[in-house]
Design a protein around this motif. Structure first.
Motif, PDB file in Angstrom:
ATOM      1  N   ILE A   1       0.835  -1.209   0.000  1.00 31.94           N
ATOM      2  CA  ILE A   1       0.000   0.000   0.000  1.00 31.94           C
ATOM      3  C   ILE A   1       0.865   1.251   0.000  1.00 31.94           C
ATOM      4  CG2 ILE A   1      -1.671   1.333   1.345  1.00 31.94           C
ATOM      5  CD1 ILE A   1      -2.787  -1.349   2.344  1.00 31.94           C
ATOM      6  N   PHE A   2       1.873   1.283   0.880  1.00 28.26           N
ATOM      7  CA  PHE A   2       2.732   2.462   0.985  1.00 28.26           C
ATOM      8  C   PHE A   2       3.567   2.649  -0.282  1.00 28.26           C
ATOM      9  CE2 PHE A   2       2.562   1.383   5.716  1.00 28.26           C
ATOM     10  CZ  PHE A   2       1.468   2.221   5.912  1.00 28.26           C
ATOM     11  N   TYR A   3       3.967   1.542  -0.897  1.00 26.81           N
ATOM     12  CA  TYR A   3       4.746   1.619  -2.132  1.00 26.81           C
ATOM     13  C   TYR A   3       3.929   2.303  -3.229  1.00 26.81           C
ATOM     14  CZ  TYR A   3       7.682   0.159  -6.065  1.00 26.81           C
ATOM     15  OH  TYR A   3       8.489   0.151  -7.180  1.00 26.81           O
ATOM     16  N   VAL A   4       2.669   1.923  -3.361  1.00 25.96           N
ATOM     17  CA  VAL A   4       1.795   2.521  -4.365  1.00 25.96           C
ATOM     18  C   VAL A   4       1.620   4.025  -4.091  1.00 25.96           C
ATOM     19  CG1 VAL A   4      -0.567   2.575  -5.273  1.00 25.96           C
ATOM     20  CG2 VAL A   4       0.579   0.386  -4.880  1.00 25.96           C
ATOM     21  N   VAL A   5       1.499   4.396  -2.821  1.00 25.44           N
ATOM     22  CA  VAL A   5       1.353   5.812  -2.460  1.00 25.44           C
ATOM     23  C   VAL A   5       2.581   6.606  -2.914  1.00 25.44           C
ATOM     24  CG1 VAL A   5       1.232   7.436  -0.532  1.00 25.44           C
ATOM     25  CG2 VAL A   5      -0.197   5.388  -0.520  1.00 25.44           C
ATOM     26  N   ILE A   6       3.778   6.075  -2.647  1.00 26.55           N
ATOM     27  CA  ILE A   6       5.016   6.772  -3.038  1.00 26.55           C
ATOM     28  C   ILE A   6       5.110   6.874  -4.561  1.00 26.55           C
ATOM     29  CG2 ILE A   6       7.528   6.669  -2.981  1.00 26.55           C
ATOM     30  CD1 ILE A   6       6.342   7.386  -0.314  1.00 26.55           C
ATOM     31  N   VAL A   7       4.764   5.805  -5.267  1.00 30.72           N
ATOM     32  CA  VAL A   7       4.793   5.839  -6.739  1.00 30.72           C
ATOM     33  C   VAL A   7       3.823   6.903  -7.254  1.00 30.72           C
ATOM     34  CG1 VAL A   7       4.240   4.552  -8.838  1.00 30.72           C
ATOM     35  CG2 VAL A   7       5.502   3.436  -6.996  1.00 30.72           C
ATOM     36  N   PHE A   8       2.625   6.939  -6.679  1.00 32.00           N
ATOM     37  CA  PHE A   8       1.603   7.899  -7.111  1.00 32.00           C
ATOM     38  C   PHE A   8       2.085   9.336  -6.926  1.00 32.00           C
ATOM     39  CE2 PHE A   8      -2.175  10.524  -6.248  1.00 32.00           C
ATOM     40  CZ  PHE A   8      -2.899  10.283  -7.411  1.00 32.00           C
ATOM     41  N   ILE A   9       2.691   9.616  -5.771  1.00 37.88           N
ATOM     42  CA  ILE A   9       3.176  10.974  -5.488  1.00 37.88           C
ATOM     43  C   ILE A   9       4.247  11.387  -6.499  1.00 37.88           C
ATOM     44  CG2 ILE A   9       4.490  12.377  -3.848  1.00 37.88           C
ATOM     45  CD1 ILE A   9       3.074  10.861  -1.601  1.00 37.88           C
ATOM     46  N   ASN A  10       5.197  10.508  -6.763  1.00 35.46           N
ATOM     47  CA  ASN A  10       6.319  10.859  -7.626  1.00 35.46           C
ATOM     48  C   ASN A  10       5.962  10.825  -9.107  1.00 35.46           C
ATOM     49  OD1 ASN A  10       9.098  11.151  -6.052  1.00 35.46           O
ATOM     50  ND2 ASN A  10       7.831   9.677  -4.964  1.00 35.46           N
ATOM     51  N   PHE A  11       4.811  10.261  -9.445  1.00 33.30           N
ATOM     52  CA  PHE A  11       4.341  10.278 -10.823  1.00 33.30           C
ATOM     53  C   PHE A  11       4.089  11.715 -11.275  1.00 33.30           C
ATOM     54  CE2 PHE A  11       0.782  10.238 -13.854  1.00 33.30           C
ATOM     55  CZ  PHE A  11       1.311   9.430 -14.847  1.00 33.30           C
ATOM     56  N   PHE A  12       3.760  12.595 -10.324  1.00 33.12           N
ATOM     57  CA  PHE A  12       3.479  13.988 -10.657  1.00 33.12           C
ATOM     58  C   PHE A  12       4.742  14.846 -10.633  1.00 33.12           C
ATOM     59  CE2 PHE A  12      -0.623  12.389  -9.225  1.00 33.12           C
ATOM     60  CZ  PHE A  12      -1.455  12.846 -10.232  1.00 33.12           C
ATOM     61  N   GLY A  13       5.904  14.223 -10.552  1.00 34.01           N
ATOM     62  CA  GLY A  13       7.145  14.971 -10.641  1.00 34.01           C
ATOM     63  C   GLY A  13       7.378  15.869  -9.438  1.00 34.01           C
ATOM     64  N   VAL A  14       8.055  16.997  -9.680  1.00 34.45           N
ATOM     65  CA  VAL A  14       8.435  17.881  -8.581  1.00 34.45           C
ATOM     66  C   VAL A  14       7.211  18.519  -7.923  1.00 34.45           C
ATOM     67  CG1 VAL A  14       8.735  19.939 -10.033  1.00 34.45           C
ATOM     68  CG2 VAL A  14      10.025  19.708  -7.912  1.00 34.45           C
ATOM     69  N   LYS A  15       6.138  18.711  -8.692  1.00 34.07           N
ATOM     70  CA  LYS A  15       4.923  19.260  -8.092  1.00 34.07           C
ATOM     71  C   LYS A  15       4.340  18.288  -7.075  1.00 34.07           C
ATOM     72  CE  LYS A  15       3.374  22.428 -11.738  1.00 34.07           C
ATOM     73  NZ  LYS A  15       2.292  22.743 -12.692  1.00 34.07           N
ATOM     74  N   GLY A  16       4.337  17.000  -7.428  1.00 31.60           N
ATOM     75  CA  GLY A  16       3.833  15.994  -6.501  1.00 31.60           C
ATOM     76  C   GLY A  16       4.666  15.939  -5.244  1.00 31.60           C
ATOM     77  N   TYR A  17       5.999  15.965  -5.413  1.00 33.17           N
ATOM     78  CA  TYR A  17       6.880  15.951  -4.244  1.00 33.17           C
ATOM     79  C   TYR A  17       6.665  17.183  -3.382  1.00 33.17           C
ATOM     80  CZ  TYR A  17      11.142  16.573  -1.537  1.00 33.17           C
ATOM     81  OH  TYR A  17      12.030  16.817  -0.517  1.00 33.17           O
ATOM     82  N   GLY A  18       6.596  18.354  -4.023  1.00 33.07           N
ATOM     83  CA  GLY A  18       6.442  19.605  -3.275  1.00 33.07           C
ATOM     84  C   GLY A  18       5.157  19.650  -2.479  1.00 33.07           C
ATOM     85  N   GLU A  19       4.043  19.262  -3.102  1.00 29.88           N
ATOM     86  CA  GLU A  19       2.756  19.306  -2.398  1.00 29.88           C
ATOM     87  C   GLU A  19       2.712  18.279  -1.265  1.00 29.88           C
ATOM     88  OE1 GLU A  19       0.605  21.533  -2.619  1.00 29.88           O
ATOM     89  OE2 GLU A  19       1.181  22.517  -4.487  1.00 29.88           O
ATOM     90  N   ALA A  20       3.228  17.073  -1.527  1.00 30.45           N
ATOM     91  CA  ALA A  20       3.223  16.032  -0.498  1.00 30.45           C
ATOM     92  C   ALA A  20       4.077  16.448   0.699  1.00 30.45           C
ATOM     93  CB  ALA A  20       3.735  14.711  -1.077  1.00 30.45           C
ATOM     94  N   GLU A  21       5.262  16.991   0.421  1.00 34.27           N
ATOM     95  CA  GLU A  21       6.137  17.392   1.521  1.00 34.27           C
ATOM     96  C   GLU A  21       5.586  18.600   2.269  1.00 34.27           C
ATOM     97  OE1 GLU A  21       8.932  15.992   2.995  1.00 34.27           O
ATOM     98  OE2 GLU A  21       8.020  14.394   1.820  1.00 34.27           O
ATOM     99  N   PHE A  22       4.864  19.454   1.571  1.00 30.61           N
ATOM    100  CA  PHE A  22       4.227  20.588   2.246  1.00 30.61           C
ATOM    101  C   PHE A  22       3.244  20.087   3.302  1.00 30.61           C
ATOM    102  CE2 PHE A  22       0.793  23.690   2.700  1.00 30.61           C
ATOM    103  CZ  PHE A  22       1.512  24.844   2.975  1.00 30.61           C
ATOM    104  N   VAL A  23       2.419  19.114   2.920  1.00 31.56           N
ATOM    105  CA  VAL A  23       1.435  18.562   3.855  1.00 31.56           C
ATOM    106  C   VAL A  23       2.126  17.774   4.966  1.00 31.56           C
ATOM    107  CG1 VAL A  23      -0.519  16.975   4.088  1.00 31.56           C
ATOM    108  CG2 VAL A  23      -0.364  18.483   2.102  1.00 31.56           C
ATOM    109  N   PHE A  24       3.050  16.892   4.584  1.00 32.99           N
ATOM    110  CA  PHE A  24       3.764  16.077   5.580  1.00 32.99           C
ATOM    111  C   PHE A  24       4.481  16.963   6.599  1.00 32.99           C
ATOM    112  CE2 PHE A  24       4.366  12.352   2.374  1.00 32.99           C
ATOM    113  CZ  PHE A  24       3.084  11.923   2.651  1.00 32.99           C
ATOM    114  N   SER A  25       5.214  17.955   6.099  1.00 29.20           N
ATOM    115  CA  SER A  25       6.004  18.817   6.977  1.00 29.20           C
ATOM    116  C   SER A  25       5.109  19.646   7.889  1.00 29.20           C
ATOM    117  CB  SER A  25       6.916  19.731   6.155  1.00 29.20           C
ATOM    118  OG  SER A  25       7.865  18.986   5.433  1.00 29.20           O
ATOM    119  N   PHE A  26       3.993  20.107   7.360  1.00 32.36           N
ATOM    120  CA  PHE A  26       3.067  20.897   8.171  1.00 32.36           C
ATOM    121  C   PHE A  26       2.552  20.066   9.348  1.00 32.36           C
ATOM    122  CE2 PHE A  26      -1.207  22.482   9.188  1.00 32.36           C
ATOM    123  CZ  PHE A  26      -0.921  23.817   9.435  1.00 32.36           C
ATOM    124  N   ILE A  27       2.199  18.811   9.089  1.00 31.01           N
ATOM    125  CA  ILE A  27       1.706  17.935  10.160  1.00 31.01           C
ATOM    126  C   ILE A  27       2.799  17.684  11.193  1.00 31.01           C
ATOM    127  CG2 ILE A  27       0.884  15.604  10.676  1.00 31.01           C
ATOM    128  CD1 ILE A  27      -0.497  15.633   7.927  1.00 31.01           C
TER     129      ILE A  27
END
Length: 580
Positions: A193-219
């Motif tokens: 499950i977690f592997y699919v989540v990471i693949v999905f995030i990185n499929f969107f390139g730097v935008k996906g990484y930036g948005e995901a890390e924004f949410v993760f870091s905020f929490i």
């Protein structure tokens, strides 16, 4: 120096590329086509210019790094949050427990404070370099530019290995974290499950990484601030048990454990906890406006060290005794987190599960960062001629596609979570890159020293730099020394482990990174023996290629105007801008 390889006009199926003179960003315009065709075309290679083969290895690397087609999509809020919360991970939430057990609360604070000074010097050195040269690969390419190609080769592969290994390890850690609630489901199911989540995030390139890390870091930031405030209440006797804890555990069992050797052991854990701090520098080539965003991100490292590490670990030392057996759990086990233990011991029933969710998010955040960092590192390696050219494949959406796919393929090792040999395999994978961050930080500080020396040799000064390190070149020299001392202390504790007899397996699992780096260095030196140089001379260092502001006289005038404007502001505002 550049040869145009695009003959004639691009056909209607090809994208057209142009440069935004204001931001320096390269934009790609696709012709009208169906959504599916645009999706398929986005994976095609970005059209790039060919480098003159007559240039030297260093010159080719500098030009390729400056001309990389990575998308500049990271906004200020992304980089700010990556800077603030990027280094908050399992090293803080879980690893601090083993550090507390090894050295006691006083050693914990002393070691993390000294490592914090090291990080402060390193990040400011990196900030100055990254703002001046916002190129692909950032500090990985600086090693080749300011020290030597052989050292650049060793450091780049060292850094790539660090993050390639991180993804599968963190996914396994995430599955272990889930066992806090349910240990009946196979870890392999959660890993999938977690592997699919990471693949999905990185499929969107730097935008996906930036948005995901924004949410993760905020929490993560909210969690740490909340823990500090809650800890003050608990230590003062405001918890459900109404028991004043005070400095009880500083008196019994005491502030130190295992004396000076215990302190040296905590140094290594502290360095691991801060790993990833340099990621803000790696984003330089993909930042929309590095001149404005990177200085603020660099300055915020002071608050990260002070609030998120020193304050939270001070409270941990008040709430958890270093001889608590639960701290001796696995390094990825949330049940051994001193944050979870502190909340649970004070009779709060719901918050331990909430903190465990934060630990899970921190683990996934590190795994996500692993894919981002390793894919960009592999692309930088290919651009410098240190890896097969295929790793330099960047598609029309600015994604280092082959590097990302390679990292995700290596990440399939996470399914070893279902194997009985999983612990041994991952112990040796971690050993390959256990001290990678120390070498990376040492190299960043040395690159900064060499850059300042190259400026001085040419009779040029810091008046042409948009941002300068708050601690200057002397801070970088201190960083070089402190990183070296951490390596020495790790050698001692690896050779003579606390409370154990010398053991070859334990030594190499703690110190394998050093011989690996040496092997990489001499491999490149032999491979490129005709071009080998021990050290690039200061007068030969390239200090212009890769700058987005190429008119230095105009830049100097702008900097002088900005400084004059700042001097006109009230004292409190100038203090604020110095630290923020």
């Amino acid at each position: 120096m550049l040869k145009d390889t695009e003959k004639g006009n691009l056909s209607s199926s090809e994208p057209s590329a142009h440069s935004d003179s204001a931001s320096g960003a390269v934009e790609t315009t696709f012709p009208m086509a169906s959504r599916w065709n645009r999706f398929i075309d986005s994976f095609k290679p970005f059209p790039v210019a060919e480098i003159d083969p007559n240039l030297s290895e260093v010159e080719r690397a500098n030009i390729m790094a400056a001309a990389s087609p990575l998308q500049r999509s990271l906004k200020s809020r992304h980089i700010q949050m990556i800077s603030i919360g990027g280094a908050i991970g399992t090293g803080l939430f879980v690893g601090s427990g083993s550090a507390l057990s090894s050295g006691g609360p006083a050693s914990l604070l002393i070691a993390y404070f000294i490592v914090g000074i090291l990080i402060f010097c390193t990040v400011h050195a990196l900030g100055e370099l990254a703002v001046t040269f916002p190129v692909s690969g950032s500090f990985l390419q600086y090693n080749t530019r300011f020290i030597s190609p052989s050292w650049g080769f060793a450091m780049a592969w060292n850094y790539a290995m660090q993050w390639i290994v991180v993804m599968p390890i963190e996914l396994v850690a995430a599955s272990i974290t889930i066992q806090y609630w349910n240990d009946t489901i196979s870890p392999a199911a959660w890993v999938a499950i977690f592997y699919v989540v990471i693949v999905f995030i990185n499929f969107f390139g730097v935008k996906g990484y930036g948005e995901a890390e924004f949410v993760f870091s905020f929490i993560k930031v909210i969690a740490v601030v909340g823990f500090v405030l809650l800890s003050v209440v608990l230590v003062s006797g405001g918890g459900p048990k109404h028991e004043v804890i005070g400095a009880r555990y500083w008196h019994n069992p005491g502030p130190f454990n295992h004396g000076f050797k215990g302190l040296c052991t905590v140094f290594v854990t502290g360095a691991f906890s801060f790993s990833g701090t340099e990621l803000a520098g790696l984003t330089a080539a993909e930042a929309a406006d590095p001149r404005k965003t990177l200085p603020r991100a660099t300055k915020q490292v002071f608050w990260r060290i002070t609030l998120f590490y020193m304050c939270s670990l001070t409270m941990v030392g008040f709430l958890v005794a270093y001889n608590d057996d639960r701290l001796l759990g696995a390094s990825t086990d949330a049940a051994s987190s001193p944050f979870v233990i502190a909340i649970k011991d004070n009779g709060i029933s719901v918050l331990p599960s909430i903190m465990n969710v934060v630990v899970l998010i921190a683990v996934l955040s590190v795994g996500n960062s692993g894919v981002y960092a390793s894919s960009r590192t592999l692309a930088s390696l290919a651009q410098q001629g240190f890896a097969p050219k295929i790793f330099g494949y960047i598609d029309r959406q600015g994604r280092p596609l082959v590097g990302t796919v390679f990292t995700l393929f290596f990440g399939l090792l996470c399914f070893l979570a279902a194997s009985p040999q999983e612990a041994d395999i991952f112990a040796w994978l971690m050993a390959l890159s256990g001290l990678s961050s120390i070498f990376t930080w040492w190299s960043i500080c040395l690159c900064h020293v060499r850059f300042r020396k190259a400026l001085a040799v040419r009779g040029r000064g810091t008046d042409e730099l948009t941002f300068t390190s708050a601690v200057g070149v002397w801070g970088s020299m201190a960083g070089v020394i402190l990183n070296f001392l951490v390596l020495v202390s790790q050698f001692w504790t690896a050779l003579y482990p606390t409370g154990k007899s010398p053991n070859a397996t334990a030594f190499f699992q703690a110190y394998l990174t050093v011989p690996v780096v040496i092997v990489f260095y001499f491999f490149h030196a032999i491979w490129k023996r005709k071009e080998y140089v021990l050290f690039i001379r200061s007068k030969d260092i390239d200090i212009d290629t890769g700058r987005r502001d190429t008119d230095l006289e105009v830049l100097k005038a702008e900097i002088a105007e900005e400084k004059a404007h700042l001097r006109s502001k009230p004292f409190y505002y100038r203090v604020y801008r110095f630290w923020c």
